[in-house]
Design an enzyme around this catalytic site. Structure first.
Site, short mmCIF file in Angstrom:
data_model
loop_
_atom_site.label_atom_id
_atom_site.label_comp_id
_atom_site.label_asym_id
_atom_site.label_seq_id
_atom_site.Cartn_x
_atom_site.Cartn_y
_atom_site.Cartn_z
N SER A 192 23.85 30.66 36.04
CA SER A 192 25.24 30.93 35.65
C SER A 192 25.47 32.44 35.53
CB SER A 192 25.56 30.31 34.29
OG SER A 192 25.37 28.92 34.35
N GLN A 237 20.32 33.84 33.51
CA GLN A 237 19.12 33.11 33.09
C GLN A 237 18.45 32.38 34.26
OE1 GLN A 237 19.93 29.84 30.41
NE2 GLN A 237 17.84 29.83 29.62
N GLU A 268 20.36 13.23 26.42
CA GLU A 268 19.21 12.34 26.22
C GLU A 268 18.05 13.11 25.59
OE1 GLU A 268 20.95 12.53 29.15
OE2 GLU A 268 22.08 10.72 28.69
N GLU A 324 20.56 29.02 19.46
CA GLU A 324 21.91 28.51 19.61
C GLU A 324 22.85 29.49 18.91
OE1 GLU A 324 24.04 25.99 20.44
OE2 GLU A 324 22.62 25.12 21.88
C1 LIG Z 1 27.05 24.22 33.79
C2 LIG Z 1 25.60 24.45 33.81
C3 LIG Z 1 25.12 25.74 33.66
C4 LIG Z 1 23.75 25.98 33.73
N1 LIG Z 1 23.29 27.27 33.64
C5 LIG Z 1 21.99 27.51 33.76
C6 LIG Z 1 21.49 28.84 33.78
O1 LIG Z 1 22.25 29.79 33.70
N2 LIG Z 1 20.19 29.06 33.94
C7 LIG Z 1 19.31 28.02 34.02
O2 LIG Z 1 18.11 28.27 34.10
N3 LIG Z 1 19.71 26.73 34.00
C8 LIG Z 1 21.04 26.46 33.89
N4 LIG Z 1 21.49 25.16 33.89
C9 LIG Z 1 20.53 24.10 34.13
C10 LIG Z 1 20.30 23.18 32.93
O3 LIG Z 1 19.47 23.80 31.99
C11 LIG Z 1 19.67 21.90 33.50
O4 LIG Z 1 20.67 21.26 34.27
C12 LIG Z 1 19.19 20.98 32.42
O5 LIG Z 1 18.05 21.51 31.80
C13 LIG Z 1 18.84 19.57 33.00
O6 LIG Z 1 17.98 19.68 34.07
P1 LIG Z 1 18.29 18.93 35.46
O7 LIG Z 1 19.67 19.29 35.85
O8 LIG Z 1 17.19 19.24 36.39
O9 LIG Z 1 18.29 17.40 35.12
P2 LIG Z 1 17.00 16.45 34.92
O10 LIG Z 1 16.07 17.08 33.94
O11 LIG Z 1 16.46 16.09 36.24
O12 LIG Z 1 17.66 15.20 34.25
C14 LIG Z 1 18.36 14.18 34.98
C15 LIG Z 1 18.72 13.04 34.01
O13 LIG Z 1 17.48 12.51 33.46
C16 LIG Z 1 17.50 12.55 32.06
N5 LIG Z 1 16.17 12.84 31.50
C17 LIG Z 1 15.29 13.81 31.87
N6 LIG Z 1 14.21 13.79 31.07
C18 LIG Z 1 14.40 12.80 30.16
C19 LIG Z 1 13.64 12.28 29.08
N7 LIG Z 1 12.46 12.81 28.72
N8 LIG Z 1 14.17 11.28 28.35
C20 LIG Z 1 15.37 10.72 28.68
N9 LIG Z 1 16.12 11.16 29.72
C21 LIG Z 1 15.64 12.19 30.45
C22 LIG Z 1 18.46 13.69 31.73
O14 LIG Z 1 18.97 13.54 30.43
C23 LIG Z 1 19.51 13.55 32.80
O15 LIG Z 1 20.46 12.59 32.41
C24 LIG Z 1 22.86 24.90 33.87
C25 LIG Z 1 23.36 23.62 33.99
C26 LIG Z 1 24.70 23.37 33.96
C27 LIG Z 1 25.22 21.98 34.11
#
Ligand SMILES: Cc1cc2nc3c(=O)[nH]c(=O)nc-3n(C[C@H](O)[C@H](O)[C@H](O)COP(=O)(O)OP(=O)(O)OC[C@H]3O[C@@H](n4cnc5c(N)ncnc54)[C@H](O)[C@@H]3O)c2cc1C
Ligand SMILES: Cc1cc2nc3c(=O)[nH]c(=O)nc-3n(C[C@H](O)[C@H](O)[C@H](O)COP(=O)(O)OP(=O)(O)OC[C@H]3O[C@@H](n4cnc5c(N)ncnc54)[C@H](O)[C@@H]3O)c2cc1C
Lengths: 411, 370
Positions: free
Chosen positions: A172, A137, A386, A259
């Site tokens: 992933s 993805q 969140e 889901e």
């Molecule tokens: C193990 C793992 C596997 C993954 N696999 C994939 C994959 O295969 N393909 C892919 O595309 N992505 C993948 N992801 C990415 C995942 O979708 C993102 O990590 C997730 O969407 C959060 O984005 P970010 O890490 O940029 O955090 P951010 O969006 O930057 O968030 C940082 C913090 O801010 C908080 N925050 C952000 N916006 C808000 C809001 N509006 N209100 C309150 N709090 C907020 C969040 O809750 C978090 O605590 C993976 C992530 C993990 C951990």
């Protein structure tokens, strides 16, 4: 799970009971001895295990037991959530893994089935079932996580192809995939949600690189299970754009809404097995007489029973022909199990004492160290805890919506 | 019968909600709260006759509706939402299941009176000052000619001051035994106790040679109290789920209408997320309670564990919902005038009733054999 007794909590139809018998009989004849007891499949199976899994996967595909929730006309079995739950129960009962085609089956397939043209369905769905196409993805980007619509990877039409440049992250399963389903910005002038396309990108073409470069990222537990993905003039046929150019947002929403169904009645089973393994460890350490330890363990057991009861209630409603659960059930369930798992594994570390301070050579982790670390991710991927709270508050309780960015995204 | 909610159950819930909101709005609850016994006789009679509230899980041959605990649970949820004063928990939760486990004579003599609303039931098994976990019977049984008398004090007794049928645990030569005592006799003194939660009736009951009839088999009294508690916890958990839902509804409504800093306070995640978390807890508690209620009628082997878990889970959800509701209301939530405190007090005392959350966790640990 004794489903055929008179006091089953689920109102199974005769057809559902017949289906259970059919699956049970089929498993009695076909469940492979070499996989007996392998209920959970490791993310990166050992070279010894892999051929056994591949063989079992082919057997399932040939028997029509892959992508079972897809409609029959596209190679699935058109199973309802209740029937998928039955299948999960029976595989668990037989002690063999219910293999699936991963993200291709659970995320890409539903998007194709809902939004693609007939030609695309005929061309793109069968290779998912056969295992020929293995998807990873490409949604998240360095600047676009929770706020996915802020993505900047560009897609430019060139004749019959889309030429893609940009960067994805946290990809992933990159190490085994040969297809990337990704979101790209094809109209930088349009408002953020309106200029995005959903495209299926081959990682290699004619045996050569297609401008897709993965740089592995080591996770918190030391395993390089995801990657940064650099896209440099990567080319996908326009025929691989699903739902139409610039129409990708709603396709992505189908993917994010898919889901894993059918796990409602079986999710607790793995938690319960893990719980009893922990009890054994604690017993070995001689702590079961400690009142505080007993309260902590009973807390964990109780949370698992809440998860089970919730799954049973939902499935009972589904079996009775109603859509179970509230308006944001996917989100409330996710909050419940992901936060439970974090707390349970934190507790396990406490209960395991000094032993839990030491790893094997090369950061080899035991089950509890591994789970303690890995469960931190469950409140991040698939919508952070969140963001799930925002969804619950807005959809189920009608509380005010989060502010939306006022201006569009510039590239 | 399986776990899905039937159309009849849905209708029962709707009818109960409408009935209770009309018959006992919070303004009426406050009037009843101001009385010693916290009992509304007219409401009780109407609940028995119009809703059939006390006979839902009683077989038809004993005057009941022959339904089950899922139905009792839906009604109790609505009663908890309304903070309906009355002895539903003491009667439908404790006394009816105790009698159902009792001898045929006691069942036939007492259950029909309870079902038609003529008699309030209560169960007493605690020594004054003892912990909920205490196992020593508060009274002693003595032979008196052909019959028995009981002597001893017991407290707190849920709705003990208004009960017409008192089921009392007593020491007996063959072990603890439950007896029924008619309260209108010389040897019985009942004193209402002022409660921290003013919406529930508590009393001290003093027996001094009071005539009594055995209800359990000799020596089977403790098992009967345990059975009664397994069922009562289903009813109590249901009440708590209803109360928690009422708190969440109040919080959400207020969060939408109260503006500070130019926005509804529900726009601030500090408030918004609290509401979401409470919903998650209430939903979990409701699922667990519904399952426990189903077990009470359809899988009694699982009932002890399921009802103990439901009790503790619903208690935590209710307290969380009630406490956040006070907080979300700011200053007004800290007043006597506002209803938030009624739920807050009910939540905490319900959590403590029959044993606090820690006690129930220890109980669950014992039940699952660890
Ligand atoms: C193990 C793992 C596997 C993954 N696999 C994939 C994959 O295969 N393909 C892919 O595309 N992505 C993948 N992801 C990415 C995942 O979708 C993102 O990590 C997730 O969407 C959060 O984005 P970010 O890490 O940029 O955090 P951010 O969006 O930057 O968030 C940082 C913090 O801010 C908080 N925050 C952000 N916006 C808000 C809001 N509006 N209100 C309150 N709090 C907020 C969040 O809750 C978090 O605590 C993976 C992530 C993990 C951990
Ligand atoms: C015992 C007591 C004594 C007091 N004595 C005095 C006194 O002597 N003199 C006096 O002038 N006042 C007094 N007050 C009033 C007190 O200062 C206010 O109650 C307090 O400022 C909160 O305001 P509010 O009650 O209007 O709640 P609101 O401001 O309406 O708050 C309601 C809820 O919304 C939340 N909320 C509001 N804004 C935000 C935000 N930006 N972000 C996140 N959450 C938010 C609050 O935390 C609260 O949970 C007293 C209050 C109490 C309870």
């Amino acid at each position: 799970m004794t489903a055929d007794t008179v006091s089953s909590p689920i109102p199974y139809s005769d057809a559902a009971l017949e289906f259970r018998r059919e699956i049970r009989d089929w498993l009695a004849r076909n469940a492979p001895e070499d996989l007996r007891g392998v209920r959970a499949v490791p993310r990166m199976p050992s070279p010894e295990l892999k051929p056994h899994l591949d063989r079992w996967a082919s057997t399932l595909a040939e028997a029509g037991l892959m992508c079972v929730a897809w409609p029959r006309e596209y190679g699935g079995r058109g199973l309802s959530g209740v029937e998928v739950a039955i299948m999960n129960e029976e595989f668990d009962r037989a002690g063999v893994p219910r293999l699936t085609r991963g993200m291709g089956e659970s995320l890409v397939g539903p998007a194709i089935i809902t939004h693609a043209t007939e030609e695309q369905k005929q061309r793109l769905l069968p290779p998912i079932i056969s295992g020929e196409h293995d998807y990873c993805q490409g949604f998240s980007e360095p600047g676009a996580g929770s706020d996915l619509a802020g993505l900047r990877t560009r897609g430019v039409v060139d004749g019959t192809e889309l030429v893609i440049n940009g960067q994805k992250v946290w990809t992933s399963g990159y190490y085994k995939a040969n297809m990337l389903f990704c979101l790209v910005r094809t109209d930088p002038e349009a408002p953020p949600h309106k200029g995005i396309s959903y495209v299926l990108l081959p990682i290699e073409r004619d045996g050569r690189s297609n401008g897709v470069e993965f740089r592995p990222i080591t996770r918190i537990n030391g395993a390089a299970l995801f990657a940064e993905t650099f896209l440099t003039d990567a080319r996908a046929p326009l025929d691989n754009v699903i739902g139409g150019l610039n129409q990708g947002w709603r396709v992505a929403m189908t993917t994010l809404g898919s889901e894993r169904g059918g796990s409602a009645t079986t999710q607790h089973v793995a938690f319960e097995r893990q719980f009893w393994r922990l009890v054994e460890k604690v017993r070995e350490r001689g702590l079961l007489g400690d009142v505080r330890v007993r309260e902590q363990l009973a807390w964990a057991y109780s949370r698992i029973q809440v998860i089970r009861a919730n799954g049973l209630g939902l499935t009972a409603e589904l079996a009775a022909g109603r859509s179970g659960g509230g308006l944001a059930n996917g989100s409330t369930s996710k909050i419940r199990w992901s936060e439970f798992q974090r707390a349970m594994t934190e507790m396990a570390m406490d209960l395991l004492g000094p032993d839990a301070l030491v790893t094997g050579p090369d950061y080899q982790l035991d089950e509890w160290q591994e789970e303690f670390l890995v469960t931190r991710s469950h409140t991040i991927w698939g919508g952070t805890a969140e963001v799930q709270r925002n969804i619950v508050a807005e959809r189920a309780l009608g509380l005010p919506k989060e502010p939306r960015p006022a201006k569009g995204v510039t590239s | 019968m399986s776990l899905e909610i039937t159309a009849e159950q849905e209708a029962l819930r709707e009818t109960s909600r409408r009935f209770l909101s009309e018959a006992t709005p919070l303004s009426r609850v406050r009037e009843v709260m101001a009385t010693d016994t916290v009992f509304d006789t007219e409401l009780w009679t109407r609940m028995a006759t119009e809703l059939g509230a006390l006979g839902l899980a009683v077989p038809e041959e004993l005057g009941g509706a022959g339904l089950g605990y899922p139905e009792v649970s839906y009604l109790a949820e609505e009663a908890g939402r309304a903070l309906a004063p009355g002895a539903l928990l003491a009667t439908a939760g404790l006394a009816v299941p105790a009698l159902m486990a009792g001898n045929e004579r006691a069942r036939a003599r007492l259950l029909p009176r309870i079902v038609d609303g003529a008699a309030v039931g209560a169960v007493a098994w605690l020594d004054p000052g003892a912990d909920w976990s205490s196992t020593s019977p508060p009274t002693r049984a003595a032979r008196d000619g052909h019959g028995w008398t009981l002597t001893g004090d017991t407290s707190p007794v849920l709705d003990g001051a208004v009960a017409d049928v008192l089921l009392v645990l007593a020491e007996h030569p063959q072990g603890p035994t439950v007896f029924s005592v008619e309260p209108d006799q010389a040897g019985v003194t009942r004193t209402p106790l002022p409660g921290l939660d003013q919406t529930r009736g508590l009393a001290r009951v003093e027996l001094d040679g009071a005539a009594a009839e055995p209800v359990s088999a000799p020596g089977a009294g403790r098992a009967m109290v345990t059975t009664a508690l397994d069922h009562a916890n289903v009813v109590l958990a249901s009440e708590m789920v209803g109360g928690a839902q009422a708190c969440l509804d109040m919080s959400v409504e207020y969060a939408k209408e109260r503006e500070q800093f130019g926005r509804p306070i529900g726009a601030f995640q500090a408030v918004k997320h609290k509401c979401a978390e409470v919903l998650v807890e209430v939903e979990g508690a409701r699922s667990m309670t519904r399952y426990a209620a189903w077990c009470a009628s359809h899988n009694t082997a699982e009932l002890p564990t399921a009802s103990a878990i439901a009790k503790a889970t619903a208690a935590e959800a209710y307290f969380r919902a009630a406490a956040e509701n006070v907080q979300i209301h700011g200053g007004i939530g800290f007043t006597w005038e506002h209803d938030a405190h009624l739920y807050f007090k009910r939540a905490k005392t319900s959590q403590m009733l029959f044993g606090d959350t820690g006690a129930y966790r220890r109980h669950v640990a014992d039940l699952i054999g660890i």
